[in-house]
Design an enzyme around this catalytic site. Sequence first.
Site, PDB file in Angstrom:
ATOM      1  N   TYR A 480       0.844  -1.206   0.000  1.00  0.00           N
ATOM      2  CA  TYR A 480       0.000   0.000   0.000  1.00  0.00           C
ATOM      3  C   TYR A 480       0.876   1.251   0.000  1.00  0.00           C
ATOM      4  CZ  TYR A 480      -3.835   3.171   0.936  1.00  0.00           C
ATOM      5  OH  TYR A 480      -4.737   4.192   0.844  1.00  0.00           O
ATOM      6  N   SER A 560      -6.419   0.960  -4.500  1.00  0.00           N
ATOM      7  CA  SER A 560      -6.502   2.387  -4.219  1.00  0.00           C
ATOM      8  C   SER A 560      -5.110   3.016  -4.355  1.00  0.00           C
ATOM      9  CB  SER A 560      -7.099   2.612  -2.822  1.00  0.00           C
ATOM     10  OG  SER A 560      -7.462   3.950  -2.640  1.00  0.00           O
ATOM     11  N   ASP A 643     -17.607   3.487  -7.862  1.00  0.00           N
ATOM     12  CA  ASP A 643     -16.492   3.964  -7.043  1.00  0.00           C
ATOM     13  C   ASP A 643     -16.447   5.488  -7.137  1.00  0.00           C
ATOM     14  OD1 ASP A 643     -14.176   4.513  -5.685  1.00  0.00           O
ATOM     15  OD2 ASP A 643     -12.971   2.989  -6.685  1.00  0.00           O
ATOM     16  N   HIS A 678     -15.626   1.366  -3.986  1.00  0.00           N
ATOM     17  CA  HIS A 678     -14.194   1.319  -3.706  1.00  0.00           C
ATOM     18  C   HIS A 678     -13.800   0.056  -2.946  1.00  0.00           C
ATOM     19  CE1 HIS A 678     -10.400   3.361  -3.910  1.00  0.00           C
ATOM     20  NE2 HIS A 678     -10.199   3.237  -2.606  1.00  0.00           N
TER      21      HIS A 678
END
Length: 713
Positions: A480, A560, A643, A678
Amino acid sequence: MKRVSSGTVALLGAAALFASCDNMKRIKLLPYPETERGGVVDDYFGTKVADPYRWLEDDLSEATAAWVEAENAVTDDYLSQIPFRDAIRERLTELWNYPREGAPSKHGDWWYYYYNDGLQNQSVLYRTRELGGAGEVFLDPNRLSEDGTVAVAAASFSKDGRYFAYAAAASGSDWVEIRVMDTADGTLTEDRIEWVKNSGAQWSPDSEGFYYSAYDAPEKGVYSSQNQYQKIYYHRIGTPQSADRLIYEDREHPLRYFGAWPSEDGEWLFIYASDGTSGSEILYRKTSETKFRTLLPGFDADYGPVTVEDGWLYYTTNRDASNYALRRIDLNDPSKTQTVIPESPEHLLEGVGTAGGYLFAQYLEDAQSKVAQYDLDGKKVRDVELPAIGTVGGFGGEKEDTELYYVLTNYTSPATIYRYDLATGESTLYKAPEVRFDPSLFVTEQIFYTSKDGTRVPMFVTRRKDMKLDGENPCLLYGYGGFQINMTPGFNPSALMFVEQGGIYCVANLRGGSEYGEAWHKAGMLADKQNVFDDFIAAAEYLIARKYTSKERLAINGGSNGGLLVGACEVQRPDLFAVCLPQVGVMDMLRYHKFTIGWGWAVEYGTSEDEEQFGYIYRYSPLHNIREGVEYPATLVMTADHDDRVVPAHSFKFAATMQHCQAGDKPVLIRIESKAGHGAGKPTSKRIDEATDMYAFLFQNIGVPYRPVAERK
């Protein structure tokens, strides 16, 4: 003009072999849709940047809808040919199908807890008079829609337990509608609050109403238009939304977030303000006053209110404390401040909860949870002895509590609930889930590797105990690296299926998170964002060099900001990976801030409207660094039509550009989920469908067929 056709694209042949093993089925790839390239060119401080797929940003146009349908048709056809796809779905369904329960909490005369019998799309809220007794259904989110696509995004009880407010999110959108239930009989009241985003109900201590944050109803582009001027309102139970009292607004800062937080004693009301995803400011006033004053000025540090005790606000902060400290400030004389729990030089203070008159400090030590119990003056009572290594949650409750319930999870164990005695410090098992696999077959180890600039980075590696390090193992590397979000151990049924197959599941704790405090976060943001990509690339190189895997067997995944990570690493090092799986990624770094709440990420990334920031963003923006004539890895881009956090145009434009530029025969596909957003609140059925397609694509393109579990033993 028709922008999508079924014409053949000469860039790719009609059929190709996408595996390195002779026993892998050859998959016939349909021609990609012919995606029109427009002539849009933007000028950024003298740099001309083409944006040929700008038209795909219009999510309401017929042309975009036709393109989505055509791309999904190509993807669906490809995935349908993978012979072991159904076997993967069957095993994932088995692994997901286990009863799971959340930690109980008491409100009024009832104990409430969430429960899922295994494959329910949404977990159901139950309640019981006595713990251990048979529960009754209080709220079943599965009945809020026919297909399980309405989820509860936030929930809260009034102080007296009489009312329950929940924020319902439809199809994965960040927009929620707040509804209220009377706990006496479980009926809905007439209260209905619309156009709420990034907020739930914060009840006033008198239980007569709640505070919430909302926007004006959008005039157009509900799922894509930029959101501005968030306001705080107070809603009194039994009155219409039109009668709600405006508590706070800031007409000078249209792109600022605001949230209300009332003190439990009813004496004070605080406003939490932020310019983005980090950095905040705290305003306050007595509830008898009307004007707010600045208590903790921003926005170069973070503040997290914890509790108010005897006129002192307790709060966590990283101001002059990279690993965070707990401090308190006298609300009647703000010149008086005290440190309650000082910064630890070794451990990140991730948060502080309160229960039974105690403080519970939750720390991270090398991305693993530690908990310590303190009195209100900061005197340590004890270190909490946790039953296992992993991630904990739930150390919070009411002042009158004598016990609390917390959960602990890790990569090979789902959430297990423990009861904690506040007086003795003893933890006892309350509920452990029964799973359909043998945990003794697997092991998680934490290793440390060196990044490009010499930084030591940790990584969790989960694998079968009988695995050999011969460089032939399938490997999925996840990351991430941003927004102070920490990657700590957690259970994932689909990742376990991969490990069960002889794969290695790795999670790297990249810079940009705050596993090692604010210094770790800042080392992966703004002009230093490239460090995050370097950390991820170094993790891949380490795994290959140590013969965990090879570049022919290595896949990368992230969602993301992690989708940005995968996209950036794919275009920077296409030679290093066999498969790339970016999910709901931020791919267009030059325009992300123009949609919905994207402006809030500018404190993390910078924006193209600043000349210096444009320079370093442009150098790594995934969309703008795809090059013609390059052979890119097999790529499955994943996004969803609802999203409204990272709008799907990011993925649309990235996939179209990658298909246009791909020089090799590896497939570049995009999977566009309908009635999904999302990720939060996604129904179990859609999670299984998505994981099935992702892992089927992964196994197919590393040349390793999925085999039923019985054949693996």
